[in-house]
Design a protein around this motif. Structure first.
Motif, PDB file in Angstrom:
ATOM      1  N   UNK A   1      -6.714  -6.967  -7.641  1.00 31.55           N
ATOM      2  CA  UNK A   1      -8.051  -6.394  -7.542  1.00 31.55           C
ATOM      3  C   UNK A   1      -7.964  -4.891  -7.329  1.00 31.55           C
ATOM      4  N   UNK A   2      -7.016  -4.447  -6.506  1.00 31.32           N
ATOM      5  CA  UNK A   2      -6.818  -3.012  -6.320  1.00 31.32           C
ATOM      6  C   UNK A   2      -6.415  -2.349  -7.636  1.00 31.32           C
ATOM      7  N   UNK A   3      -5.557  -3.048  -8.404  1.00 32.18           N
ATOM      8  CA  UNK A   3      -5.142  -2.506  -9.694  1.00 32.18           C
ATOM      9  C   UNK A   3      -6.339  -2.371 -10.627  1.00 32.18           C
ATOM     10  N   UNK A   4      -7.206  -3.349 -10.608  1.00 25.54           N
ATOM     11  CA  UNK A   4      -8.399  -3.305 -11.454  1.00 25.54           C
ATOM     12  C   UNK A   4      -9.261  -2.092 -11.117  1.00 25.54           C
ATOM     13  N   UNK A   5      -9.342  -1.754  -9.841  1.00 27.28           N
ATOM     14  CA  UNK A   5     -10.177  -0.645  -9.398  1.00 27.28           C
ATOM     15  C   UNK A   5      -9.549   0.720  -9.674  1.00 27.28           C
TER      16      UNK A   5
END
Length: 251
Positions: free
Chosen positions: A170-174
Motif C-alpha cells: 500500500x505504501x508502494x502504491x502511494x
C-alpha cells in the motif's frame, strides 16, 4: 507523495520475524540442498564441505533475489496502475489522507507482529485467490537443487499471501510511480534479507530463538512506534526535523 525508504527498510527488518513462519522452512531446505539420502554417508570434509556450504549459500541468495524481485514487480504494478491516485496526490487533502493511511497500516502491522490484533490475517485470506494460481507452478521447481530453480521459487514465493507484504505494498502504491513503487518494495525486501539469510545459513536453532514471543513483541513495538510517530506528526503534535527520517513520508 514521496516516501522515505529508511523506515520502510526498518519495517522489513523488524517485520522479518513474521517471515520465519512463512519462509523459514523453505530457506532451511534450500541451505540443505538436494534431498538427503536415507542411508548415512561419510560427512564431507575439507574442500568438499566448503563447496557444499558455498552451494547452499548461493541457493539461499538466489531464492532471496527472486523473492525481492517479485516484490519489486508487485510494487511497480501497484504504483503504475494507480495513475489516477498519483494525479490525485497533487491535491493537498489527498496527500494528507494518503500519509495518514500509510501510518495506520504501520500501526496495524505492528499489532499484527505482536499478535495483539489479527486484522491483517483477513487480508491474507483474500490473497489466497492469487496463491491458488501460483502454487501449482512450484511442482516443476522441486527438488530445489539448482540456482535457477531457487531463483524461480523465490520469485513465486513472493506472491504468497502475506499481510505484512500487502501493508507495505500500500505504501508502494502511494509513491505515485512505478519506479517509486519498486524502490519501496526493494527497501522492504532488503530489510527482510538479513533475517532470511541468517535462517538459511544458521538453520533451526536461530529460527526457534527468533520465534519467541518477546522477540515478536519487541519488533512489533518498533513498527508500531513508526506508525504512531507518523500519526502524531500528521496531527501536528510533533515538529518536523529529525522526525523526517523516521516517518514514511511528508503529509
Amino acid at each position: 507523495m514521496s516516501l522515505n525508504l529508511f523506515p520502510v527498510f526498518v519495517v522489513g527488518l523488524a517485520g522479518s520475524v513474521h517471515c520465519i513462519g512463512m519462509c523459514g522452512g523453505i530457506v532451511g531446505a534450500l541451505s540443505a540442498g538436494a534431498p538427503r539420502r536415507t542411508i548415512p554417508i561419510v560427512p564431507a570434509t575439507g574442500s568438499a564441505a566448503l563447496a557444499q556450504a558455498d552451494s547452499g549459500a548461493a541457493r539461499v541468495l538466489a531464492y532471496n533475489a527472486g523473492r525481492i524481485g517479485s516484490y519489486m514487480v508487485a510494487g511497480a504494478l501497484a504504483a503504475g496502475l494507480a495513475n489516477g491516485a498519483a494525479n490525485l496526490a497533487k491535491i493537498a487533502a489527498w496527500q494528507g489522507f494518503a500519509y495518514l493511511l500509510a501510518n495506520v497500516m504501520l500501526v496495524a502491522l505492528g499489532l499484527y507482529l505482536m499478535d495483539a490484533w489479527r486484522g491483517l490475517a483477513h487480508v491474507e485470506q483474500a490473497g489466497k485467490v492469487i496463491w491458488r494460481r501460483v502454487q501449482p507452478l512450484m511442482q516443476a521447481l522441486l527438488p530445489m537443487d539448482t540456482l535457477p530453480k531457487a531463483f524461480a521459487l523465490g520469485g513465486l514465493w513472493g506472491w504468497v499471501p502475506c499481510g505484512m507484504v500487502y501493508s507495505v505494498l500500500l505504501m508502494a502504491l502511494l509513491s505515485g510511480s512505478a519506479a517509486g513503487g519498486a524502490a519501496v518494495m526493494l527497501a522492504f525486501g532488503l530489510g527482510t534479507l538479513p533475517m532470511l539469510l541468517a535462517l538459511g545459513l544458521a538453520g533451526t536453532r536461530l529460527r526457534a530463538a527468533l520465534q519467541q514471543r518477546r522477540v515478536r513483541l519487541a519488533c512489533g513495538l518498533l513498527v508500531l512506534a513508526f506508525g504512531l510517530l507518523g500519526m502524531a506528526r500528521y496531527a501536528g503534535g510533533l515538529q518536523h526535523g529529525w522526525l523526517d527520517a523516521l516517518c514514511v513520508g511528508a503529509p
